[in-house]
Design a protein around this motif. Structure first.
Motif, PDB file in Angstrom:
ATOM      1  N   ALA A   1       0.839  -1.195   0.000  1.00  0.00           N
ATOM      2  CA  ALA A   1       0.000   0.000   0.000  1.00  0.00           C
ATOM      3  C   ALA A   1       0.879   1.253   0.000  1.00  0.00           C
ATOM      4  O   ALA A   1       0.597   2.220  -0.716  1.00  0.00           O
ATOM      5  CB  ALA A   1      -0.936   0.001   1.201  1.00  0.00           C
ATOM      6  N   PHE A   2       1.952   1.226   0.750  1.00  0.00           N
ATOM      7  CA  PHE A   2       2.887   2.358   0.784  1.00  0.00           C
ATOM      8  C   PHE A   2       3.539   2.562  -0.579  1.00  0.00           C
ATOM      9  O   PHE A   2       3.640   3.697  -1.075  1.00  0.00           O
ATOM     10  CB  PHE A   2       3.951   2.148   1.858  1.00  0.00           C
ATOM     11  CG  PHE A   2       4.953   3.254   1.929  1.00  0.00           C
ATOM     12  CD1 PHE A   2       4.607   4.469   2.488  1.00  0.00           C
ATOM     13  CD2 PHE A   2       6.230   3.087   1.426  1.00  0.00           C
ATOM     14  CE1 PHE A   2       5.529   5.504   2.549  1.00  0.00           C
ATOM     15  CE2 PHE A   2       7.147   4.106   1.474  1.00  0.00           C
ATOM     16  CZ  PHE A   2       6.803   5.321   2.035  1.00  0.00           C
ATOM     17  N   ILE A   3       3.987   1.475  -1.212  1.00  0.00           N
ATOM     18  CA  ILE A   3       4.603   1.568  -2.531  1.00  0.00           C
ATOM     19  C   ILE A   3       3.610   2.105  -3.551  1.00  0.00           C
ATOM     20  O   ILE A   3       3.947   2.974  -4.373  1.00  0.00           O
ATOM     21  CB  ILE A   3       5.158   0.198  -2.964  1.00  0.00           C
ATOM     22  CG1 ILE A   3       6.387  -0.168  -2.133  1.00  0.00           C
ATOM     23  CG2 ILE A   3       5.508   0.176  -4.460  1.00  0.00           C
ATOM     24  CD1 ILE A   3       6.890  -1.569  -2.351  1.00  0.00           C
ATOM     25  N   LEU A   4       2.381   1.624  -3.491  1.00  0.00           N
ATOM     26  CA  LEU A   4       1.362   2.078  -4.433  1.00  0.00           C
ATOM     27  C   LEU A   4       1.034   3.554  -4.227  1.00  0.00           C
ATOM     28  O   LEU A   4       0.914   4.316  -5.186  1.00  0.00           O
ATOM     29  CB  LEU A   4       0.096   1.224  -4.296  1.00  0.00           C
ATOM     30  CG  LEU A   4      -0.997   1.454  -5.313  1.00  0.00           C
ATOM     31  CD1 LEU A   4      -0.491   1.151  -6.717  1.00  0.00           C
ATOM     32  CD2 LEU A   4      -2.196   0.589  -5.003  1.00  0.00           C
ATOM     33  N   LEU A   5       0.888   3.962  -2.978  1.00  0.00           N
ATOM     34  CA  LEU A   5       0.598   5.371  -2.710  1.00  0.00           C
ATOM     35  C   LEU A   5       1.766   6.277  -3.101  1.00  0.00           C
ATOM     36  O   LEU A   5       1.560   7.391  -3.600  1.00  0.00           O
ATOM     37  CB  LEU A   5       0.242   5.567  -1.239  1.00  0.00           C
ATOM     38  CG  LEU A   5      -1.111   4.998  -0.809  1.00  0.00           C
ATOM     39  CD1 LEU A   5      -1.267   5.128   0.701  1.00  0.00           C
ATOM     40  CD2 LEU A   5      -2.240   5.685  -1.531  1.00  0.00           C
ATOM     41  N   THR A   6       2.979   5.809  -2.896  1.00  0.00           N
ATOM     42  CA  THR A   6       4.153   6.579  -3.310  1.00  0.00           C
ATOM     43  C   THR A   6       4.220   6.693  -4.830  1.00  0.00           C
ATOM     44  O   THR A   6       4.533   7.757  -5.374  1.00  0.00           O
ATOM     45  CB  THR A   6       5.431   5.933  -2.764  1.00  0.00           C
ATOM     46  OG1 THR A   6       5.333   5.825  -1.347  1.00  0.00           O
ATOM     47  CG2 THR A   6       6.659   6.759  -3.110  1.00  0.00           C
ATOM     48  N   ALA A   7       3.909   5.597  -5.513  1.00  0.00           N
ATOM     49  CA  ALA A   7       3.948   5.623  -6.981  1.00  0.00           C
ATOM     50  C   ALA A   7       2.871   6.549  -7.550  1.00  0.00           C
ATOM     51  O   ALA A   7       3.075   7.164  -8.595  1.00  0.00           O
ATOM     52  CB  ALA A   7       3.756   4.209  -7.528  1.00  0.00           C
ATOM     53  N   LEU A   8       1.751   6.639  -6.877  1.00  0.00           N
ATOM     54  CA  LEU A   8       0.685   7.518  -7.343  1.00  0.00           C
ATOM     55  C   LEU A   8       0.905   8.979  -6.943  1.00  0.00           C
ATOM     56  O   LEU A   8       0.158   9.857  -7.352  1.00  0.00           O
ATOM     57  CB  LEU A   8      -0.666   7.048  -6.808  1.00  0.00           C
ATOM     58  CG  LEU A   8      -1.156   5.707  -7.351  1.00  0.00           C
ATOM     59  CD1 LEU A   8      -2.423   5.283  -6.635  1.00  0.00           C
ATOM     60  CD2 LEU A   8      -1.382   5.792  -8.842  1.00  0.00           C
ATOM     61  N   GLY A   9       1.918   9.231  -6.115  1.00  0.00           N
ATOM     62  CA  GLY A   9       2.235  10.587  -5.718  1.00  0.00           C
ATOM     63  C   GLY A   9       1.406  11.102  -4.570  1.00  0.00           C
ATOM     64  O   GLY A   9       1.376  12.305  -4.326  1.00  0.00           O
ATOM     65  N   VAL A  10       0.757  10.219  -3.849  1.00  0.00           N
ATOM     66  CA  VAL A  10      -0.077  10.657  -2.723  1.00  0.00           C
ATOM     67  C   VAL A  10       0.799  10.957  -1.522  1.00  0.00           C
ATOM     68  O   VAL A  10       0.527  11.887  -0.765  1.00  0.00           O
ATOM     69  CB  VAL A  10      -1.137   9.584  -2.392  1.00  0.00           C
ATOM     70  CG1 VAL A  10      -1.922   9.943  -1.167  1.00  0.00           C
ATOM     71  CG2 VAL A  10      -2.057   9.388  -3.570  1.00  0.00           C
ATOM     72  N   MET A  11       1.857  10.214  -1.338  1.00  0.00           N
ATOM     73  CA  MET A  11       2.715  10.407  -0.159  1.00  0.00           C
ATOM     74  C   MET A  11       4.007  11.087  -0.546  1.00  0.00           C
ATOM     75  O   MET A  11       4.540  11.011  -1.548  1.00  0.00           O
ATOM     76  CB  MET A  11       3.017   9.063   0.518  1.00  0.00           C
ATOM     77  CG  MET A  11       1.761   8.444   1.067  1.00  0.00           C
ATOM     78  SD  MET A  11       2.074   6.955   1.965  1.00  0.00           S
ATOM     79  CE  MET A  11       2.378   7.626   3.566  1.00  0.00           C
TER      80      MET A  11
END
Length: 97
Positions: A87-97
């Motif tokens: 979930a962290f990797i996905l959110l980072t890839a989407l630019g949310v975090m």
């Protein structure tokens, strides 16, 4: 004894099978994650692979809850940690975090 509180060997074998299914889901996740990190091309199925990498830990938690023994808790901790990591990797890839 119909209303006994003892676990029969059939129930114990079912619980062990749930532990094995949880372990298999973890191994499949590790294989997919290793392929993803190494830069393997999923031939246009990259989004599906990432979604599966989020679903395998959820399935592992569900099957792990039905298991027994110390392997149950090990699988639960591993799958929860893996889900948080993905979930962290996905959110980072989407630019949310």
């Amino acid at each position: 004894m119909v209303n006994s509180f003892y676990i029969t060997s059939d129930e114990l074998n079912k619980q062990k099978k749930f532990n094995i299914v949880s372990l298999v889901l973890f191994v499949i996740f590790i294989i997919l994650f290793t392929l993803m990190v190494s830069g393997f091309s999923f031939w246009g199925l990259g989004r599906a692979a990432v979604i599966l990498m989020l679903l395998f830990p959820i399935g592992g938690v569900i099957f792990g809850l039905k298991g027994n023994g110390w392997l149950k808790w090990l699988m639960l901790l591993l799958h929860i940690g893996v889900f948080i990591m993905m979930a962290f990797i996905l959110l980072t890839a989407l630019g949310v975090m």
